[in-house]
Design a protein around this motif. Sequence first.
Motif, short mmCIF file in Angstrom:
data_model
loop_
_atom_site.label_atom_id
_atom_site.label_comp_id
_atom_site.label_asym_id
_atom_site.label_seq_id
_atom_site.Cartn_x
_atom_site.Cartn_y
_atom_site.Cartn_z
N ASP A 157 5.45 13.36 4.18
CA ASP A 157 5.35 11.69 4.23
C ASP A 157 5.92 11.43 2.72
OD1 ASP A 157 4.62 9.01 4.56
OD2 ASP A 157 2.81 9.48 5.23
N TRP A 158 6.13 10.45 2.33
CA TRP A 158 6.58 9.81 1.08
C TRP A 158 5.85 10.18 0.06
CZ3 TRP A 158 11.05 7.24 0.90
CH2 TRP A 158 11.37 6.38 2.05
N ASP A 159 4.64 10.71 -0.09
CA ASP A 159 3.91 11.01 -1.42
C ASP A 159 4.37 12.60 -1.77
OD1 ASP A 159 2.71 11.95 0.88
OD2 ASP A 159 0.68 11.83 0.16
N ASP A 160 4.99 13.33 -0.63
CA ASP A 160 5.55 14.49 -0.79
C ASP A 160 6.71 14.68 -1.68
OD1 ASP A 160 3.26 16.03 0.55
OD2 ASP A 160 4.16 15.29 2.64
N ALA A 186 10.23 3.20 0.63
CA ALA A 186 9.39 3.95 -0.14
C ALA A 186 8.51 2.90 -1.02
CB ALA A 186 10.23 4.70 -1.19
N TRP A 187 8.77 1.89 -1.49
CA TRP A 187 8.07 0.98 -2.06
C TRP A 187 6.76 0.18 -1.01
CZ3 TRP A 187 8.70 -1.45 -6.80
CH2 TRP A 187 7.85 -2.64 -7.13
N ALA A 188 7.23 0.14 0.19
CA ALA A 188 6.20 -0.38 1.14
C ALA A 188 5.30 0.74 1.40
CB ALA A 188 6.85 -0.48 2.60
N TYR A 189 5.56 2.10 1.41
CA TYR A 189 4.58 3.02 1.52
C TYR A 189 3.60 3.01 0.18
CZ TYR A 189 2.08 7.83 1.45
OH TYR A 189 1.48 8.74 1.31
N ALA A 190 4.26 2.82 -1.18
CA ALA A 190 3.46 2.75 -2.12
C ALA A 190 2.37 1.61 -2.37
CB ALA A 190 4.42 2.90 -3.32
N ASP A 191 3.05 0.48 -1.75
CA ASP A 191 2.50 -0.87 -1.71
C ASP A 191 0.95 -0.58 -0.94
OD1 ASP A 191 2.00 -3.83 -2.28
OD2 ASP A 191 2.37 -3.68 -0.11
N LYS A 192 1.29 0.02 0.34
CA LYS A 192 0.00 0.37 0.94
C LYS A 192 -0.95 1.27 0.17
CE LYS A 192 -1.28 1.89 5.75
NZ LYS A 192 -0.93 2.55 6.83
N LEU A 193 -0.25 2.33 -0.49
CA LEU A 193 -1.19 3.26 -0.93
C LEU A 193 -1.92 2.88 -2.17
CD1 LEU A 193 -1.61 6.52 -1.04
CD2 LEU A 193 0.16 6.55 -2.56
N TYR A 194 -1.19 1.79 -3.07
CA TYR A 194 -2.15 1.43 -4.21
C TYR A 194 -2.60 -0.15 -4.14
CZ TYR A 194 0.07 5.56 -6.23
OH TYR A 194 0.34 6.94 -6.65
N LYS A 202 5.40 0.95 -9.17
CA LYS A 202 6.62 1.57 -10.20
C LYS A 202 6.67 2.75 -10.32
CE LYS A 202 7.75 -3.32 -11.72
NZ LYS A 202 7.67 -4.26 -12.89
N GLU A 203 5.40 3.24 -11.06
CA GLU A 203 5.31 4.69 -11.40
C GLU A 203 5.71 5.51 -10.26
OE1 GLU A 203 4.99 7.62 -13.93
OE2 GLU A 203 4.99 5.65 -14.47
N PHE A 204 5.21 5.33 -8.98
CA PHE A 204 5.47 6.07 -7.82
C PHE A 204 7.09 6.11 -7.56
CE2 PHE A 204 6.15 6.92 -3.17
CZ PHE A 204 5.49 7.65 -3.04
N ILE A 205 7.77 4.92 -7.59
CA ILE A 205 8.97 4.90 -7.40
C ILE A 205 9.90 5.62 -8.44
CG2 ILE A 205 11.02 3.41 -7.04
CD1 ILE A 205 9.21 3.40 -4.59
N LYS A 206 9.60 5.50 -9.61
CA LYS A 206 10.11 6.25 -10.96
C LYS A 206 10.05 7.78 -10.64
CE LYS A 206 9.46 6.67 -15.87
NZ LYS A 206 8.64 6.24 -17.14
N ASN A 323 6.88 4.19 18.13
CA ASN A 323 5.78 3.88 17.49
C ASN A 323 5.56 3.97 16.16
OD1 ASN A 323 4.64 3.35 20.33
ND2 ASN A 323 4.58 5.58 20.57
N VAL A 324 6.68 4.30 15.24
CA VAL A 324 6.53 4.24 14.10
C VAL A 324 6.04 3.03 13.40
CG1 VAL A 324 8.86 3.92 13.89
CG2 VAL A 324 7.94 5.07 12.07
N ASN A 325 5.47 2.86 12.24
CA ASN A 325 5.24 1.62 11.51
C ASN A 325 6.33 1.20 10.63
OD1 ASN A 325 3.64 -0.31 10.23
ND2 ASN A 325 2.66 1.07 8.72
N LEU A 326 6.96 -0.03 11.21
CA LEU A 326 8.11 -0.33 10.36
C LEU A 326 7.56 -1.81 9.77
CD1 LEU A 326 10.85 0.13 13.04
CD2 LEU A 326 10.22 1.74 11.30
N VAL A 327 7.79 -1.86 8.46
CA VAL A 327 7.70 -2.94 7.72
C VAL A 327 9.02 -3.63 7.83
CG1 VAL A 327 5.98 -2.18 6.21
CG2 VAL A 327 8.38 -2.20 5.58
N THR A 328 9.12 -4.93 7.58
CA THR A 328 10.43 -5.71 7.66
C THR A 328 11.04 -6.20 6.35
OG1 THR A 328 9.46 -8.00 8.05
CG2 THR A 328 9.72 -6.37 9.97
N ILE A 329 12.08 -6.72 6.28
CA ILE A 329 12.62 -7.29 4.94
C ILE A 329 11.54 -8.59 4.83
CG2 ILE A 329 14.38 -8.72 6.00
CD1 ILE A 329 14.48 -6.78 2.53
#
Length: 356
Positions: A157-160, A186-194, A202-206, A323-329
């Motif tokens: 996953d993104w955190d890896d 990646a931002w959508a994942y971090a938004d959910k995580l935090y 931003k620190e995650f994306i950095k 069945n993947v969780n897809l965010v949208t623009i």
Amino acid sequence: MKKNFRSYIYRSLIAISAAAVGLTSFAGCSKAEASSESGSESSTSGGIVTLTNVSYDPTRELYEAYNKVFAEHWKETTGQDIEITQSHGGSGKQALEVANGLEADVVTLALEYDVNAVRDAGLIEDGWVSEFANDSAPYTSTIVFLVRKGNPKNIQDWDDIVKDGVGVITPNPKTSGGARWNYLAAWAYADKLYNGDETQIKEFIKKLYQNVLVLDSGARGATTTFVENGQGDVLLAWENEAYLSIKDYPDDYEIITPSVSILAQPSVAIVDKVVDKRGTREAATEYLNYLYSDEAQRIAGDNYYRPSNEAILNEYADVFDLNVNLVTIAQFGGWDEAQTKHFADGGVFDEIYEEK
């Protein structure tokens, strides 16, 4: 990472990206077509209709296949022969080329914002997004991870991919539409995580971009860096690019679908000013309209794009994870807002990537 080293990496990668951009416009056309720098021919040459499709990196194989069946369809319908020139490169760069004078009858770019850039140059009329079905997006895709066989870094996953010692390959969001989809997924994942804490996001994306080894100008260049040049542990890729790599190297790679990704909607549009000048509006309109035909939808599926026709998409349920969780623009306020906040000069990407 130390400040001076981060600055060195930033300068080096921008230099590499700039070099790649310079090369792409020369090599961007398919092998059967002329260089995109040569511009369009007149609308007819010896009774043959000619069209130029300026597209983004990973659609080469899709349009090579589609152009053949469309030529047959056009001949059967009108009695005319038709020749289609393909031009490929990073989506943002391709939009800039058209805005600056590269004659395209149609654009088939990675995202709505890039088509809007051509519109803002006065070449495409307002309302283009409603001209064809599904917001003028005849096929969709998403973002996945391509890893080496056996997944030696156990990337799930993104955190890896933000962990120390993981080499990431992704294109440059300044020039590549696919790279912007990667970033936003990646931002959508971090938004959910935090829970929406933007400082932590931003620190995650950095951290993600600190792990990036090469920022190519486009998605196909990034695939080449990962697959052919052997760099990195994970490629952030269009789903179709990842599947093409598996098809070519079935024993060398595997696909990991992250828990959160994004619905990527590549956009198509007629370049109104060009088709009216060249007299190719009818052919250009049918060229994009036929992308929604059953035949073309299956060509999209066969080239690992997700058909917009739901019934035909379901024929590929054994290929795609439906069945993947897809965010949208829309969750980013649409492309204008996302571009201004994240990718414009001085935006979040510059903020997290430049030396502090």
